[in-house]
Design an enzyme around this catalytic site. Structure first.
Site, PDB file in Angstrom:
ATOM      1  N   ARG A 101       0.882  -1.189   0.000  1.00  0.00           N
ATOM      2  CA  ARG A 101       0.000   0.000   0.000  1.00  0.00           C
ATOM      3  C   ARG A 101       0.910   1.227   0.000  1.00  0.00           C
ATOM      4  O   ARG A 101       1.578   1.504   1.007  1.00  0.00           O
ATOM      5  CB  ARG A 101      -0.913  -0.005   1.221  1.00  0.00           C
ATOM      6  CG  ARG A 101      -1.593   1.328   1.443  1.00  0.00           C
ATOM      7  CD  ARG A 101      -2.734   1.268   2.421  1.00  0.00           C
ATOM      8  NE  ARG A 101      -3.865   0.589   1.830  1.00  0.00           N
ATOM      9  CZ  ARG A 101      -5.109   0.630   2.336  1.00  0.00           C
ATOM     10  NH1 ARG A 101      -5.351   1.308   3.443  1.00  0.00           N
ATOM     11  NH2 ARG A 101      -6.100  -0.003   1.752  1.00  0.00           N
ATOM     12  N   HIS A 128      -7.130   0.683  -6.579  1.00  0.00           N
ATOM     13  CA  HIS A 128      -7.327  -0.193  -5.410  1.00  0.00           C
ATOM     14  C   HIS A 128      -8.038  -1.468  -5.894  1.00  0.00           C
ATOM     15  O   HIS A 128      -9.190  -1.728  -5.552  1.00  0.00           O
ATOM     16  CB  HIS A 128      -8.178   0.556  -4.384  1.00  0.00           C
ATOM     17  CG  HIS A 128      -8.171  -0.047  -3.013  1.00  0.00           C
ATOM     18  ND1 HIS A 128      -7.393  -1.131  -2.655  1.00  0.00           N
ATOM     19  CD2 HIS A 128      -8.865   0.291  -1.892  1.00  0.00           C
ATOM     20  CE1 HIS A 128      -7.609  -1.417  -1.379  1.00  0.00           C
ATOM     21  NE2 HIS A 128      -8.500  -0.576  -0.894  1.00  0.00           N
ATOM     22  N   GLN A 131      -9.929  -4.067  -3.522  1.00  0.00           N
ATOM     23  CA  GLN A 131     -11.221  -3.588  -3.039  1.00  0.00           C
ATOM     24  C   GLN A 131     -12.317  -3.883  -4.061  1.00  0.00           C
ATOM     25  O   GLN A 131     -13.401  -4.369  -3.717  1.00  0.00           O
ATOM     26  CB  GLN A 131     -11.136  -2.067  -2.806  1.00  0.00           C
ATOM     27  CG  GLN A 131     -12.441  -1.450  -2.346  1.00  0.00           C
ATOM     28  CD  GLN A 131     -12.840  -1.929  -0.967  1.00  0.00           C
ATOM     29  OE1 GLN A 131     -12.062  -1.836  -0.038  1.00  0.00           O
ATOM     30  NE2 GLN A 131     -14.049  -2.459  -0.833  1.00  0.00           N
ATOM     31  N   ASP A 226     -17.156   6.994  -1.615  1.00  0.00           N
ATOM     32  CA  ASP A 226     -15.890   6.807  -0.894  1.00  0.00           C
ATOM     33  C   ASP A 226     -15.562   8.116  -0.183  1.00  0.00           C
ATOM     34  O   ASP A 226     -16.139   9.172  -0.494  1.00  0.00           O
ATOM     35  CB  ASP A 226     -14.786   6.432  -1.915  1.00  0.00           C
ATOM     36  CG  ASP A 226     -13.435   6.111  -1.276  1.00  0.00           C
ATOM     37  OD1 ASP A 226     -13.387   5.907  -0.041  1.00  0.00           O
ATOM     38  OD2 ASP A 226     -12.429   6.083  -2.007  1.00  0.00           O
ATOM     39  N   CYS A 267     -16.379   1.601   0.498  1.00  0.00           N
ATOM     40  CA  CYS A 267     -15.252   0.700   0.800  1.00  0.00           C
ATOM     41  C   CYS A 267     -14.786   0.821   2.240  1.00  0.00           C
ATOM     42  O   CYS A 267     -14.087  -0.069   2.728  1.00  0.00           O
ATOM     43  CB  CYS A 267     -14.104   0.952  -0.164  1.00  0.00           C
ATOM     44  SG  CYS A 267     -13.436   2.621  -0.042  1.00  0.00           S
ATOM     45  N   ARG A 295     -13.352  -8.734   1.333  1.00  0.00           N
ATOM     46  CA  ARG A 295     -11.912  -8.489   1.149  1.00  0.00           C
ATOM     47  C   ARG A 295     -11.137  -9.769   1.477  1.00  0.00           C
ATOM     48  O   ARG A 295     -10.180 -10.126   0.783  1.00  0.00           O
ATOM     49  CB  ARG A 295     -11.437  -7.342   2.060  1.00  0.00           C
ATOM     50  CG  ARG A 295     -12.041  -5.985   1.753  1.00  0.00           C
ATOM     51  CD  ARG A 295     -11.594  -5.448   0.413  1.00  0.00           C
ATOM     52  NE  ARG A 295     -10.154  -5.332   0.315  1.00  0.00           N
ATOM     53  CZ  ARG A 295      -9.432  -4.315   0.805  1.00  0.00           C
ATOM     54  NH1 ARG A 295     -10.027  -3.305   1.387  1.00  0.00           N
ATOM     55  NH2 ARG A 295      -8.114  -4.286   0.657  1.00  0.00           N
TER      56      ARG A 295
HETATM   57  N1   CP Z   1     -11.177  -0.239   2.227  1.00  0.00           N
HETATM   58  C1   CP Z   1      -9.916  -0.304   2.697  1.00  0.00           C
HETATM   59  O1   CP Z   1      -8.964  -0.546   1.970  1.00  0.00           O
HETATM   60  O2   CP Z   1      -9.815  -0.088   4.035  1.00  0.00           O
HETATM   61  P1   CP Z   1      -8.476   0.096   4.871  1.00  0.00           P
HETATM   62  O3   CP Z   1      -7.911   1.441   4.499  1.00  0.00           O
HETATM   63  O4   CP Z   1      -8.908   0.041   6.295  1.00  0.00           O
HETATM   64  O5   CP Z   1      -7.520  -0.994   4.527  1.00  0.00           O
HETATM   65  N1  NVA Z   2      -9.855   6.522  -1.542  1.00  0.00           N
HETATM   66  C1  NVA Z   2      -9.498   6.075  -0.220  1.00  0.00           C
HETATM   67  C2  NVA Z   2      -9.718   4.619  -0.083  1.00  0.00           C
HETATM   68  C3  NVA Z   2      -9.469   4.083   1.306  1.00  0.00           C
HETATM   69  C4  NVA Z   2      -9.592   2.600   1.405  1.00  0.00           C
HETATM   70  C5  NVA Z   2      -8.063   6.439   0.080  1.00  0.00           C
HETATM   71  O1  NVA Z   2      -7.211   6.405  -0.814  1.00  0.00           O
HETATM   72  O2  NVA Z   2      -7.778   6.772   1.221  1.00  0.00           O
END
Ligand code: CP
Ligand code: NVA
Length: 310
Positions: A101, A128, A131, A226, A267, A295
């Site tokens: 990430r 992502h 997700q 989101d 999400c 997930r």
């Molecule tokens: N939706 C998602 O990726 O959540 P987190 O940021 O908690 O991993």
């Molecule tokens: N768009 C959000 C998704 C979190 C899971 C972010 O990047 O923070």
């Protein structure tokens, strides 16, 4: 060797295969309880997480393997003392699969180029995909199909989740409609829209982008939103962004323009009073926790597929 970098690169057949495997993993998890026996997943995080970290780690445990949580804040890579390429070349000698990430998508591409094990995108500024695989699984569970459904994403269009939904939805024959404020900082990237137009032609789906939230949500089967304050967005932008996005808040009034049996998705993490009201996310149309649960199943399917262990 195969990676999961973006759904843009995955064929509809590949997505279908992983969704079918995710379904089987969910129905019969014991079948896969030794599938990753003595295998190790490295989880590299530059940003916070609840769902991604827990679901990947629990998934590896449930499949007989192990996961290492590695935050770059306390690492040679994060401090700039060691390059990304040296880090992943080294890590590849120890582990069987890597998920990351990261802030910059280019950094993930560099990881994939130099790693000698599969690399999974666990969120970048671009996309992502994990997700969206979980989301597609959840939609199919609730609606019995993907092709032909209208999926409306309302809110921040210039967003990793939005872009991946556009890719995944149009590849699977959905009619994806994005309602977001106009302007490059708020609406989907032009190259993503152009790619999705091509995917939609091939799948029988469609893609549309509008700054009118009512037009975007009209007759939708699936309503998705989101956070307006994604992890990478500086806190000092919050007031201006909340004002900009407030007309796109999913509340009961806006939701009433979708089909009466529409499902609501986010999400997570969610901010009640911003991208949706509590009434919507805690109401009967919301499937956000089923979505979150998937997930686990979808990512197990991704790991099994990339590691050739299905
Ligand atoms: N939706 C998602 O990726 O959540 P987190 O940021 O908690 O991993
Ligand atoms: N768009 C959000 C998704 C979190 C899971 C972010 O990047 O923070």
């Amino acid at each position: 060797m195969e990676h999961l970098i973006s759904l843009k690169k995955w064929s509809p057949e590949k997505i279908r295969m992983v969704l079918d495997l995710a379904k089987d993993v969910k129905v019969d998890p014991r079948k896969y309880s030794d599938a990753m026996s003595r295998k190790t997943l490295l989880m590299i995080f530059e940003k916070p997480s609840l769902r991604t970290r827990l679901s990947f780690e629990a998934g590896m445990t449930q499949m007989g393997g192990h996961a290492i949580y590695y935050h770059t804040g306390n690492s040679p890579m994060g401090s700039g003392k060691e390059t990304i390429r040296d880090s992943v070349k080294t890590a590849s000698r120890f582990v069987d699969v890597i998920m990351a990430r990261l802030f910059k998508h280019e950094d993930l591409l560099e990881m994939a180029e130099y790693a000698t094990v599969p690399v999974i995108n666990a969120l970048t500024d671009d996309s992502h995909p994990c997700q969206i695989l979980a989301d597609l699984q959840a939609i199919e569970e609730k609606k019995g199909t993907l092709a032909g459904l209208k999926l409306a994403f309302i809110g921040d269009g210039f967003n990793n989740v939005t872009h991946s939904l556009m890719y995944g939805g149009t590849k699977m024959g959905m009619h994806v409609s994005v309602g977001s404020p106009s302007g490059a900082a708020y609406s989907p990237r032009a190259d993503v829209v152009a790619d999705c137009e091509g995917f939609a032609v091939a799948s029988g789906g469609s893609i549309s982008v509008t700054d009118d939230p009512i037009e975007a949500i009209k007759n939708a089967d699936v309503v998705y939103t989101d956070s307006w304050m994604s992890y990478h967005i500086p806190k000092d932008q919050e007031t201006a962004r909340v004002a900009k996005f407030m007309p796109y808040q999913i509340n009961a009034e806006l939701m009433a323009h979708a089909k009466p049996d529409a499902i609501f998705m986010n999400c997570l993490p969610a901010n009640r009073g911003c991208e949706q009201t509590a009434e919507v996310i805690d109401g009967p149309q919301s499937i956000v926790f089923d979505e979150a649960e998937n997930r686990l199943h979808a990512q197990k399917a991704v790991i099994l597929t990339l590691c050739g262990a299905a």
